[in-house]
Design a protein around this motif. Structure first.
Motif, PDB file in Angstrom:
ATOM      1  N   GLY A 194      40.273  34.821  36.384  1.00  0.00           N
ATOM      2  CA  GLY A 194      40.178  33.866  35.282  1.00  0.00           C
ATOM      3  C   GLY A 194      41.283  32.828  35.318  1.00  0.00           C
ATOM      4  N   ALA A 195      42.468  33.229  35.764  1.00  0.00           N
ATOM      5  CA  ALA A 195      43.590  32.288  35.806  1.00  0.00           C
ATOM      6  C   ALA A 195      43.489  31.326  36.984  1.00  0.00           C
ATOM      7  N   LEU A 196      42.907  31.771  38.087  1.00  0.00           N
ATOM      8  CA  LEU A 196      42.848  30.946  39.294  1.00  0.00           C
ATOM      9  C   LEU A 196      41.626  30.041  39.365  1.00  0.00           C
ATOM     10  N   ALA A 225      43.429  43.606  36.101  1.00  0.00           N
ATOM     11  CA  ALA A 225      44.321  42.706  36.842  1.00  0.00           C
ATOM     12  C   ALA A 225      43.522  41.701  37.673  1.00  0.00           C
ATOM     13  N   VAL A 226      42.488  42.177  38.347  1.00  0.00           N
ATOM     14  CA  VAL A 226      41.662  41.277  39.160  1.00  0.00           C
ATOM     15  C   VAL A 226      40.916  40.283  38.271  1.00  0.00           C
ATOM     16  N   ILE A 277      39.236  35.009  28.941  1.00  0.00           N
ATOM     17  CA  ILE A 277      38.609  36.129  28.236  1.00  0.00           C
ATOM     18  C   ILE A 277      37.424  36.667  29.031  1.00  0.00           C
ATOM     19  N   VAL A 278      36.605  35.778  29.581  1.00  0.00           N
ATOM     20  CA  VAL A 278      35.466  36.205  30.388  1.00  0.00           C
ATOM     21  C   VAL A 278      35.954  36.964  31.623  1.00  0.00           C
ATOM     22  N   GLY A 279      37.019  36.493  32.250  1.00  0.00           N
ATOM     23  CA  GLY A 279      37.583  37.194  33.406  1.00  0.00           C
ATOM     24  C   GLY A 279      38.049  38.594  33.040  1.00  0.00           C
ATOM     25  N   LEU A 280      38.705  38.737  31.897  1.00  0.00           N
ATOM     26  CA  LEU A 280      39.158  40.055  31.458  1.00  0.00           C
ATOM     27  C   LEU A 280      37.991  40.986  31.145  1.00  0.00           C
ATOM     28  N   VAL A 281      36.966  40.448  30.494  1.00  0.00           N
ATOM     29  CA  VAL A 281      35.804  41.277  30.147  1.00  0.00           C
ATOM     30  C   VAL A 281      35.096  41.754  31.412  1.00  0.00           C
ATOM     31  N   ILE A 282      34.886  40.863  32.356  1.00  0.00           N
ATOM     32  CA  ILE A 282      34.228  41.246  33.604  1.00  0.00           C
ATOM     33  C   ILE A 282      35.089  42.253  34.364  1.00  0.00           C
ATOM     34  N   GLY A 283      36.404  42.035  34.393  1.00  0.00           N
ATOM     35  CA  GLY A 283      37.301  42.989  35.043  1.00  0.00           C
ATOM     36  C   GLY A 283      37.271  44.353  34.382  1.00  0.00           C
ATOM     37  N   ALA A 284      37.189  44.381  33.049  1.00  0.00           N
ATOM     38  CA  ALA A 284      37.116  45.660  32.333  1.00  0.00           C
ATOM     39  C   ALA A 284      35.815  46.388  32.656  1.00  0.00           C
TER      40      ALA A 284
END
Length: 57
Positions: free
Chosen positions: A49-51, A43-44, A15-22
């Protein structure tokens, strides 16, 4: 093929990865005037977040 349930720390990380990417995608989109940077930012953020290694608890 049963998958293990996602841990809360891993879910927060995605979720944090998606928020930062957004945020980055919207910022670059506004700066350049090209709206597809939002999709690239998401996407990034999701990939990051996944990696990333999940935090130890």
């Amino acid at each position: 093929m049963a998958s293990e349930p996602m841990s809360p720390a891993r879910r927060r990380q995605l979720i944090v990865g998606l928020v930062i990417g957004a945020i980055v995608g919207v910022g670059i989109s506004l700066w350049t005037g090209f709206w597809l940077w939002l999709a690239a930012g998401l996407a990034v953020g999701l990939a990051t977040g996944a990696l990333m290694k999940p935090p130890s608890e």
